[in-house]
Motif scaffolding. Structure first.
Motif, mmCIF file in Angstrom:
data_model
loop_
_atom_site.group_PDB
_atom_site.id
_atom_site.type_symbol
_atom_site.label_atom_id
_atom_site.label_comp_id
_atom_site.label_asym_id
_atom_site.label_seq_id
_atom_site.Cartn_x
_atom_site.Cartn_y
_atom_site.Cartn_z
ATOM 1 N N GLY A 106 0.830 -1.224 0.112
ATOM 2 C CA GLY A 106 -0.071 0.059 -0.048
ATOM 3 C C GLY A 106 0.766 1.415 -0.190
ATOM 4 O O GLY A 106 0.317 2.442 -0.758
ATOM 5 N N VAL A 107 1.790 1.275 0.699
ATOM 6 C CA VAL A 107 2.724 2.488 0.986
ATOM 7 C C VAL A 107 3.438 2.593 -0.641
ATOM 8 O O VAL A 107 3.450 3.795 -0.964
ATOM 9 N N ASN A 108 3.873 1.498 -1.120
ATOM 10 C CA ASN A 108 4.709 1.824 -2.449
ATOM 11 C C ASN A 108 3.567 2.121 -3.434
ATOM 12 O O ASN A 108 4.030 2.870 -4.467
ATOM 13 N N VAL A 116 3.268 5.725 -3.208
ATOM 14 C CA VAL A 116 4.304 6.537 -4.037
ATOM 15 C C VAL A 116 4.087 6.397 -5.457
ATOM 16 O O VAL A 116 4.363 7.528 -5.932
ATOM 17 N N VAL A 117 3.527 5.535 -5.902
ATOM 18 C CA VAL A 117 3.208 5.282 -7.415
ATOM 19 C C VAL A 117 2.283 6.324 -7.671
ATOM 20 O O VAL A 117 2.423 7.095 -8.723
ATOM 21 N N ALA A 118 1.244 6.431 -7.144
ATOM 22 C CA ALA A 118 0.085 7.351 -7.350
ATOM 23 C C ALA A 118 0.739 8.692 -7.254
ATOM 24 O O ALA A 118 0.342 9.553 -8.366
ATOM 25 N N LEU A 119 1.703 8.957 -6.580
ATOM 26 C CA LEU A 119 2.124 10.298 -6.554
ATOM 27 C C LEU A 119 2.902 10.721 -7.617
ATOM 28 O O LEU A 119 3.016 11.758 -8.192
ATOM 29 N N GLN A 120 3.796 9.763 -7.821
ATOM 30 C CA GLN A 120 4.633 9.966 -9.174
ATOM 31 C C GLN A 120 3.824 9.951 -10.575
ATOM 32 O O GLN A 120 4.134 10.484 -11.399
ATOM 33 N N ARG A 121 2.840 9.023 -10.523
ATOM 34 C CA ARG A 121 1.879 9.342 -11.613
ATOM 35 C C ARG A 121 1.054 10.353 -11.529
ATOM 36 O O ARG A 121 1.097 11.289 -12.928
ATOM 37 N N ASP A 122 0.839 11.165 -10.605
ATOM 38 C CA ASP A 122 0.258 12.558 -10.636
ATOM 39 C C ASP A 122 1.454 13.504 -11.383
ATOM 40 O O ASP A 122 1.097 14.312 -12.196
ATOM 41 N N VAL A 131 8.163 6.450 -12.414
ATOM 42 C CA VAL A 131 7.071 5.621 -12.159
ATOM 43 C C VAL A 131 7.308 4.055 -12.046
ATOM 44 O O VAL A 131 6.735 3.145 -11.571
ATOM 45 N N GLU A 132 7.860 3.853 -13.537
ATOM 46 C CA GLU A 132 8.210 2.467 -13.741
ATOM 47 C C GLU A 132 9.044 1.838 -12.748
ATOM 48 O O GLU A 132 8.929 0.696 -12.550
ATOM 49 N N THR A 133 9.971 2.580 -12.180
ATOM 50 C CA THR A 133 10.932 2.020 -11.346
ATOM 51 C C THR A 133 9.984 1.595 -10.067
ATOM 52 O O THR A 133 10.401 0.621 -9.504
ATOM 53 N N SER A 134 9.494 2.639 -9.391
ATOM 54 C CA SER A 134 8.500 2.359 -8.312
ATOM 55 C C SER A 134 7.469 1.074 -8.541
ATOM 56 O O SER A 134 7.319 0.293 -7.586
#
Length: 467
Positions: free
Chosen positions: A191-193, A196-202, A228-231
């Protein structure tokens, strides 16, 4: 003949009237009685630890988690290792009953027929047919305590196997709680990751919008895409960890991996203690740990076996009698065919005293080895507990520091985002801030998950989980 026989019996009784071998007493001078072993734990200090509170038998209830309680209850009733341990206990109890039965009257029945032809007779003679039938009984007179020592040894063995079974309970309870905790931890970290991905997608979406509006470059878009892809690449690892923990949980519950408990697969909240972690002191640990009790019972059993070996120095006496019929078949039932005997039976390995003394030396050496093993068990239990407490204490400090760092990184990332949106910051600074925040958030979450694992290691080292 009666008077010499009576005198002989009295002399033998006086020779072996005391129980052979030393009486067992718990070690008076050992690692378990050292002042440093019985006091408070050195590492049982700091927030979240209560070194004065005793450890409850069912320590997992401190988490107040009904799912965890139910899983451990299932494991303690169906785990295969526990079934093996219980079977070993049943076997040890049967051995004890066998040893105890050695004090009872032993009976026997024998019978048969024989056909004999004396040498030199003609080949046409069938020979002589004879028969025998008898009933015998004997009762041991345990003058030197050999049987009593054998029973003591078997009783101590039962208690040692019981302690071994209890230690399996401790291990199964801790392993079940750990597997459940790792399911929850994997989902929590997932969930935490994903956050983070959602933030980077934004950020990626905003970067593409700015690029289309002429405020960004294709290079900015590609760098945001890489973040995004790395996370996202880290997500399958957490899913794999969750599934592995579920398979382990199924095995602990005595089920095939395919029948893992679906009801806990979505657990995403880390179990947490509702009160400070209780530890007690070293004296309570020594009394509680089943492996220490097992080591102590092994000393008791081998001390009794030393008595069994010592008893071989003295005569073994029993009262025996027999009734029987024997003779030619033609005289069956006649007065001359009846016979009986009654009197003491004596066995003694006097000619082999060097062998007996060698066996006594072997038994005594085993007792000395058991004493050393007992000290080793005590010291290892204390070391494991101190190490687990120290690890938890240091990891708690690290988790607090990482939580603060994660908060600071989140604030920095938010500030960098505002500056970038208003044209006062560059895109590289925004990516660096978000990368730092992502790393800090994931590391902080992993540190929190590690604290649960550390707590379970403490409970395992404290030896709770049996009544």
């Amino acid at each position: 003949m009666r008077k010499p026989l009576t005198a002989s019996l009295i002399a033998l009784a006086l020779t072996g009237c005391a129980t052979a071998g030393p009486d067992y007493h718990p070690p008076e001078t050992s690692a378990a009685t050292a002042p440093g072993a019985t006091g408070p734990f050195l590492s049982a200090t700091g927030p979240g630890i209560d070194g004065s509170a005793p450890l409850p038998d069912h320590w997992w209830r401190l988490y107040q988690d009904p799912q965890l309680d139910g899983l451990i209850e299932q494991a303690l009733s169906a785990n295969t290792d526990l079934r093996v341990a219980q079977a070993n206990l049943v076997r040890a109890e049967a051995v004890l009953r066998e040893a105890d039965a050695g004090r009872d009257v032993t009976t026997g029945i024998s019978g048969g027929t024989t056909l004999a032809r004396p040498s030199g007779t003609g080949t046409d003679l069938p020979g002589n047919v004879a028969y025998n039938f008898g009933v015998s009984a004997s009762y041991p007179i345990d003058l030197n305590g050999r049987l009593r020592r054998a029973i003591e040894a078997s009783q101590a063995d039962v208690e040692a196997v019981t302690a071994a079974r209890d230690y399996v309970r401790v291990s199964v309870a801790a392993a079940t709680a750990r597997a459940y905790g790792r399911v929850c931890a994997a989902n929590y970290l997932l969930g935490v990751n994903r956050k983070v991905v959602a933030l980077q997608r934004d950020t990626l979406t905003a970067t593409r919008r700015l690029f289309r509006g002429g405020r960004g470059t294709a290079f900015d878009v590609s760098r945001a895409q890489v973040a995004v892809e790395t996370s996202e690449a880290a997500l399958p690892a957490f899913e794999g960890q969750r599934q592995s923990a579920l398979y382990l949980l199924a095995t602990l519950l005595g089920k095939p991996p395919a029948d893992y408990p679906r009801e806990v697969a979505d657990c995403a909240v880390l179990p947490s203690l509702r009160s400070p972690l209780p530890t007690g002191d070293g004296a309570a640990l020594i009394r509680r740990r089943p492996d220490i009790r097992q080591a102590e019972r092994k000393i008791a059993g081998d001390t009794a076996r030393l008595g069994v070996a010592t008893a071989a120095l003295y005569p073994q006496i029993s009262i025996g009698g027999s009734l029987g019929l024997s003779g030619p078949l033609k005289d069956i039932g006649g007065g001359t065919s009846f016979g009986f005997s009654l009197g003491p039976l004596l066995s003694w390995s006097f000619p082999n005293r060097p062998v007996v003394k060698a066996r006594i030396a072997q038994a005594d050496a085993q007792v000395q080895a058991d004493l050393a093993g007992f000290d080793g068990s005590v010291l290892e239990a204390l070391r494991q507990t101190e190490t687990a407490l120290e690890t938890y204490r240091r990891d708690a400090q690290r988790a607090d520091a990482l939580a603060r760092a994660s908060g600071s990184a989140a604030q920095s990332a938010a500030q960098a985002g505002k500056l970038f949106r208003f044209g006062r910051g560059d895109f590289l600074s925004l990516l660096d801030a978000q990368r730092s925040y992502a790393g800090a958030e994931v590391t902080s979450a992993a540190a929190r998950a590690q604290l649960l694992d550390d707590q379970l290691a403490i409970f395992l080292s404290l030896g709770g989980g049996w009544e």
